[in-house]
Design a protein around this motif. Structure first.
Motif, PDB file in Angstrom:
ATOM      1  N   VAL A  32      29.272  35.200  49.653  1.00  0.00           N
ATOM      2  CA  VAL A  32      29.310  36.270  48.522  1.00  0.00           C
ATOM      3  C   VAL A  32      30.480  37.049  48.512  1.00  0.00           C
ATOM      4  O   VAL A  32      31.506  37.315  49.216  1.00  0.00           O
ATOM      5  CB  VAL A  32      28.207  37.373  48.965  1.00  0.00           C
ATOM      6  N   THR A  33      30.840  37.213  47.004  1.00  0.00           N
ATOM      7  CA  THR A  33      32.266  37.719  46.536  1.00  0.00           C
ATOM      8  C   THR A  33      32.623  39.101  47.433  1.00  0.00           C
ATOM      9  O   THR A  33      31.672  39.881  47.032  1.00  0.00           O
ATOM     10  CB  THR A  33      32.348  37.550  45.015  1.00  0.00           C
ATOM     11  N   LYS A  34      33.621  39.361  47.932  1.00  0.00           N
ATOM     12  CA  LYS A  34      33.693  40.686  48.641  1.00  0.00           C
ATOM     13  C   LYS A  34      34.115  41.631  47.447  1.00  0.00           C
ATOM     14  O   LYS A  34      33.630  42.628  47.599  1.00  0.00           O
ATOM     15  CB  LYS A  34      35.116  40.667  49.657  1.00  0.00           C
TER      16      LYS A  34
ATOM     17  N   SER B 185      28.422  37.545  42.756  1.00  0.00           N
ATOM     18  CA  SER B 185      28.642  36.043  42.588  1.00  0.00           C
ATOM     19  C   SER B 185      28.905  35.670  44.153  1.00  0.00           C
ATOM     20  O   SER B 185      29.023  36.426  45.019  1.00  0.00           O
ATOM     21  CB  SER B 185      29.988  36.006  41.939  1.00  0.00           C
ATOM     22  N   ILE B 186      28.767  34.295  43.855  1.00  0.00           N
ATOM     23  CA  ILE B 186      29.423  33.556  45.368  1.00  0.00           C
ATOM     24  C   ILE B 186      30.515  32.513  45.034  1.00  0.00           C
ATOM     25  O   ILE B 186      30.763  32.280  43.939  1.00  0.00           O
ATOM     26  CB  ILE B 186      28.037  32.808  45.935  1.00  0.00           C
ATOM     27  N   ASN B 187      31.163  32.380  46.147  1.00  0.00           N
ATOM     28  CA  ASN B 187      32.093  31.204  46.227  1.00  0.00           C
ATOM     29  C   ASN B 187      31.956  30.011  46.681  1.00  0.00           C
ATOM     30  O   ASN B 187      31.390  29.853  47.870  1.00  0.00           O
ATOM     31  CB  ASN B 187      33.674  31.782  46.793  1.00  0.00           C
TER      32      ASN B 187
ATOM     33  N   ASN C 134      28.954  33.398  39.004  1.00  0.00           N
ATOM     34  CA  ASN C 134      28.418  34.585  38.763  1.00  0.00           C
ATOM     35  C   ASN C 134      26.926  34.656  38.795  1.00  0.00           C
ATOM     36  O   ASN C 134      26.447  33.746  38.625  1.00  0.00           O
ATOM     37  CB  ASN C 134      28.882  35.055  37.520  1.00  0.00           C
ATOM     38  N   ASP C 135      26.600  35.755  39.188  1.00  0.00           N
ATOM     39  CA  ASP C 135      24.821  36.085  38.960  1.00  0.00           C
ATOM     40  C   ASP C 135      24.158  34.992  40.005  1.00  0.00           C
ATOM     41  O   ASP C 135      23.091  34.485  39.425  1.00  0.00           O
ATOM     42  CB  ASP C 135      24.350  35.928  37.583  1.00  0.00           C
ATOM     43  N   MET C 136      24.576  34.882  40.951  1.00  0.00           N
ATOM     44  CA  MET C 136      24.090  33.818  42.092  1.00  0.00           C
ATOM     45  C   MET C 136      23.184  34.571  43.351  1.00  0.00           C
ATOM     46  O   MET C 136      22.249  33.964  43.808  1.00  0.00           O
ATOM     47  CB  MET C 136      24.967  33.049  42.683  1.00  0.00           C
TER      48      MET C 136
END
Length: 399
Positions: A90-92, A371-373, A389-391
């Protein structure tokens, strides 16, 4: 008597054989049943294939990248991933990364000279090049040259040009230049954005990059004094690398939060473990078995395991992630703990008063998305960091 005995034995043998045939026939599926099983199996496989294809589209791919074996990703890409993403991917902070895609490329030239070339064929034409960096690992001077009187040198990076295409005698174009301590060691980064943008316009113009080292007086410096690691003679962890920061044009939904951890922490919804719950726990989360009544709107686990999907061979990190999902009722009256919109509140009142027929109660849906990476190998064995985005459903509310 003998004939009767023989006849009786034959009859018993016939009846036994007939009964056996009946048993075999009964045990064996009919043609219709076989066709139904075959059809169901085919439909199941078709559904799985369609689902995987749709999931690939979500991740911006037509096909999963080919698996070439286990290679070690560049340490820079691993460090970058850990900087922008938590352990679950998950995006910090959505503003930590420039653009939404970072691509790394190893030098393909492996030249004895200080020249480098990178194959950019995997970069989509629609991707906007924001920044391009040349990463070079500077080695220590050889022992015989450590007493050299020079303490600094001028390192310049040039774009090599095709003089036939440019219709002039210019062979190279200066991209970046700066002073570097002679006795230093470690990674040096040079901006080469201008060159990469020109290569994206005309792939045939990619003649590579050249590094020139001079003394402060402007004379050519002994390359035994200033040494950069090459793909030919040094470990992969020190190989020359081109890093591109790009934007592929995807935009986030309005639900995307600027601070996912704050949003999750302040949510009224319970924090769920990353592992998928057992069926018994899952049932207790979904509804009250004793009362038979649906529980209020809440966030529940929904773990996506890349290994189960068959993607673990090309995805470096994460191994999977918790997407979460929203489930539960939005009964009247909607309190603030249900995080309702004004529209949902009005709809709830209309439904409760039965003022208009067929108006349902508001729905339990995500009101924050994160979002995730993904860190993965592409078809050309380059390592890519991409933000999607939007995950993840960060919190749920009645809408």
């Amino acid at each position: 008597m003998h004939w009767e005995s023989t006849h009786t034995s034959e009859m018993l043998l016939f009846l036994l054989s007939f009964a056996t045939c009946l048993c075999i026939t009964a045990a064996r599926p009919t043609i219709g049943e076989q066709e139904n099983d075959f059809t169901a199996e085919n439909e199941s496989e078709e559904v799985r294939s369609a689902a995987i294809k749709r999931l690939l589209e979500v991740f911006g791919m037509d096909d999963p990248p080919a698996i070439h074996g286990h290679k070690q990703p560049p340490q820079y890409m691993l460090d970058l991933y850990n900087t922008v993403a938590d352990v679950d991917g998950v995006t910090k902070d959505p503003y930590l990364l420039e653009g939404n895609t970072v691509r790394s490329f190893f030098d393909k030239l492996h030249s004895e000279q200080v020249e480098f070339k990178f194959n950019l064929s995997t970069v989509a034409r629609t991707e906007k090049i924001l920044t391009a960096e040349l990463h070079l690992f500077k080695l220590r001077p050889l022992a015989a040259h450590t007493l050299n009187r020079h303490h600094f040198c001028q390192v310049s990076v040039y774009q090599l040009l095709d003089s036939i295409k440019t219709n002039n005698t210019q062979e190279k174009k200066l991209l970046s230049s700066r002073l570097i301590p002679v006795h230093s060691t470690g990674w040096e980064v040079f901006t080469v954005t201008q060159a990469v943008r020109s290569w994206m316009v005309d792939e045939g113009s990619n003649m590579g990059l050249q590094v020139v080292v001079r003394t402060l007086g402007g004379t050519q410096m002994d390359m035994k004094l200033i040494r950069f690691a090459s793909g030919r003679h040094h470990h992969q962890s020190k190989q020359p690398m081109l890093v591109l920061f790009t934007d592929d044009g995807r935009h986030s939904a309005t639900l995307e939060s600027t601070d996912p951890h704050e949003a999750i922490a302040t949510s009224i919804l319970p924090q769920a473990p990353m592992s998928a719950p057992s069926s018994r726990i899952a049932r207790s989360l979904d509804y009250s078995e004793e009362e038979g009544v649906s529980k209020p709107c809440q966030r529940l686990p929904l773990y996506v395991d890349f290994e189960e999907i068959g993607w673990s061979g090309w995805i470096v990190s994460p191994k999977g992630y918790n997407a979460y999902h929203c489930k539960g009722s939005c009964p009247f009256p909607l309190g603030q703990n249900m995080r309702p919109t004004n529209h949902a509140t009005v709809q709830s009142i209309i439904n409760a008063l039965k003022l208009i027929k067929s108006i349902e109660t508001p729905c339990c849906v995500p009101d924050k998305l994160f979002s995730i990476n993904l860190l993965y190998f592409d078809d050309d064995e380059n390592v890519v960091l991409k933000q999607y985005n939007d995950m993840v459903a960060g919190s749920c509310g009645c809408h």
